[in-house]
Design an enzyme around this catalytic site. Structure first.
Site, short mmCIF file in Angstrom:
data_model
loop_
_atom_site.label_atom_id
_atom_site.label_comp_id
_atom_site.label_asym_id
_atom_site.label_seq_id
_atom_site.Cartn_x
_atom_site.Cartn_y
_atom_site.Cartn_z
N SER A 52 0.86 -1.19 0.00
CA SER A 52 0.00 0.00 0.00
C SER A 52 0.89 1.24 0.00
CB SER A 52 -0.88 0.00 1.25
OG SER A 52 -0.06 0.13 2.39
N ASP A 87 -0.64 -1.40 -4.31
CA ASP A 87 -2.05 -1.59 -3.93
C ASP A 87 -2.69 -0.22 -3.69
OD1 ASP A 87 -4.25 -3.12 -3.15
OD2 ASP A 87 -3.60 -3.23 -1.05
N HIS A 88 -3.82 0.06 -4.33
CA HIS A 88 -4.57 1.31 -4.11
C HIS A 88 -3.76 2.58 -4.30
CE1 HIS A 88 -8.22 -0.67 -2.73
NE2 HIS A 88 -7.46 -1.49 -2.02
N ASP A 109 -6.55 3.52 -8.01
CA ASP A 109 -7.84 3.47 -7.32
C ASP A 109 -8.55 4.82 -7.44
OD1 ASP A 109 -9.97 3.43 -5.64
OD2 ASP A 109 -8.88 2.70 -3.88
N GLU A 139 -10.38 -0.12 -10.05
CA GLU A 139 -11.57 -0.50 -9.28
C GLU A 139 -12.82 0.19 -9.82
OE1 GLU A 139 -10.90 -0.48 -5.05
OE2 GLU A 139 -12.96 0.09 -4.59
N HIS A 178 -12.88 -4.66 2.85
CA HIS A 178 -11.55 -4.80 3.45
C HIS A 178 -11.73 -5.10 4.94
CE1 HIS A 178 -10.06 -2.10 0.02
NE2 HIS A 178 -9.41 -3.23 -0.11
N HIS A 206 -10.77 -7.90 -3.79
CA HIS A 206 -10.18 -7.24 -2.62
C HIS A 206 -10.88 -7.77 -1.37
CE1 HIS A 206 -7.68 -3.84 -4.22
NE2 HIS A 206 -8.11 -4.44 -5.31
N GLY A 207 -10.23 -7.58 -0.21
CA GLY A 207 -10.87 -8.02 1.02
C GLY A 207 -10.93 -9.54 1.13
N ASN A 230 -4.67 -9.16 3.34
CA ASN A 230 -3.88 -8.33 4.23
C ASN A 230 -4.19 -8.67 5.70
OD1 ASN A 230 -2.24 -6.33 5.22
ND2 ASN A 230 -3.73 -4.70 4.94
#
Ligand code: 13P
Length: 282
Positions: A52, A87-88, A109, A139, A178, A206-207, A230
């Site tokens: 991230s 990520d993101h 993102d 996304e 998430h 995700h999540g 994560n």
């Protein structure tokens, strides 16, 4: 791209052909990176290490992360395919920094923007990334946070998004969140199947922490080939370290403390790789 790393696109194409999904594990420091690399190599599973923006800052910057991953791959003689993914990423500039430093893929993102703005900015990232053979994820809709479901992705929006941006893989919001799930949250796999059929790009979930074992087994049948994890690793690591410290009150060596969560992380990585079917695919 980092010398010892592979393109995410290649990993996902292989997963699609082979009928399995690849886990993308978030890393926080040198030790976690090593634990995840070793567990993936032990289980011969292709691997996505993802970072991230916050973790990049915490560790010391994009270049440091690329060098650390490259050096670990070399020093540990890691011979499974490894992709390094942002990520993101919340802006073009952050994605560009990751690409310039050697990340093999980035996620842009723009999920909190109106669709047309999300499309325009994602396309800028795609145009820049593709010049350097870097894979892009984006996304549509909003993945939920803190047990609250976000705005689900519309199938038609996903189709338009992929056609207009040229993105390589897509993370549609499917009711996933998430962090941990309460029992009411269910992933809309039917929507995933429709989006996958229409767009023909690999989908990303995700999540991944807290998704039931039964749902894990169904992901690939519905077009999902990358699963982000994560919280699950954070929880098993923290539990093991807490127990170690509780029963070893006089320990102060940070190496012993961080390492006390090593086996818990490795076991969880192998368990998840098993559910996703990626074991022995590298
Ligand atoms: P979890 O923390 O729920 O596993 O989600 C990780 C994730 O999606 C990172 O982008």
């Amino acid at each position: 791209m980092g010398d010892n790393m592979e393109s995410l696109k290649m990993l996902l194409n292989n997963a699609k052909t082979g009928g399995y999904a690849v886990a993308a594990y978030n890393i926080n420091n040198l030790e976690w990176t090593r634990f995840i690399l070793e567990a993936s190599m032990d289980s011969r599973a292709p691997l996505i290490l993802e970072v991230s923006e916050g973790a990049v800052k915490y560790m010391g910057g994009f270049k440091l992360v690329v060098d650390m991953v490259n050096d670990l791959i070399e020093e540990l003689a890691i011979d499974i395919p490894v992709a390094l993914h942002l990520d993101h990423g919340r802006s073009f500039l952050v994605c560009k920094k990751a690409i310039d430093a050697g990340f093999t893929s980035v996620m842009f993102d723009g999920s909190d923007l109106p669709l047309s703005q999300n499309i325009a900015l994602t396309k800028e990232v795609v145009d820049y990334a593709h010049l350097q053979n870097v894979t892009v994820e984006a996304e549509v809709g909003q993945v939920g946070e803190n047990n609250k479901i976000g705005k689900r992705a519309e199938v038609g929006d996903c189709d338009r998004f992929v056609r207009e941006t040229g993105v390589d893989c897509l993370a549609p919001a499917l009711g996933n969140v998430h962090g941990l799930y309460n029992s009411n949250i269910q992933i809309d796999l039917k929507a995933a199947r429709e989006i996958s059929k229409l767009t023909n790009v690999p989908l990303v979930l995700h999540g991944g922490s807290g998704v039931s074992d039964e749902e894990f087994l169904e992901l690939v049948n519905n077009g999902i080939y990358k699963v982000n994890i994560n919280t699950a690793l954070q929880m098993v690591w923290a539990k093991a370290v807490r127990e170690y410290l509780d029963s070893n009150a006089d320990v102060y060596d940070p190496r012993k403390i961080i390492k006390s969560g090593e086996q818990a992380i490795k076991n969880e990585v192998i368990r998840i790789n098993n559910l996703l079917g990626s074991i022995n695919k590298a």
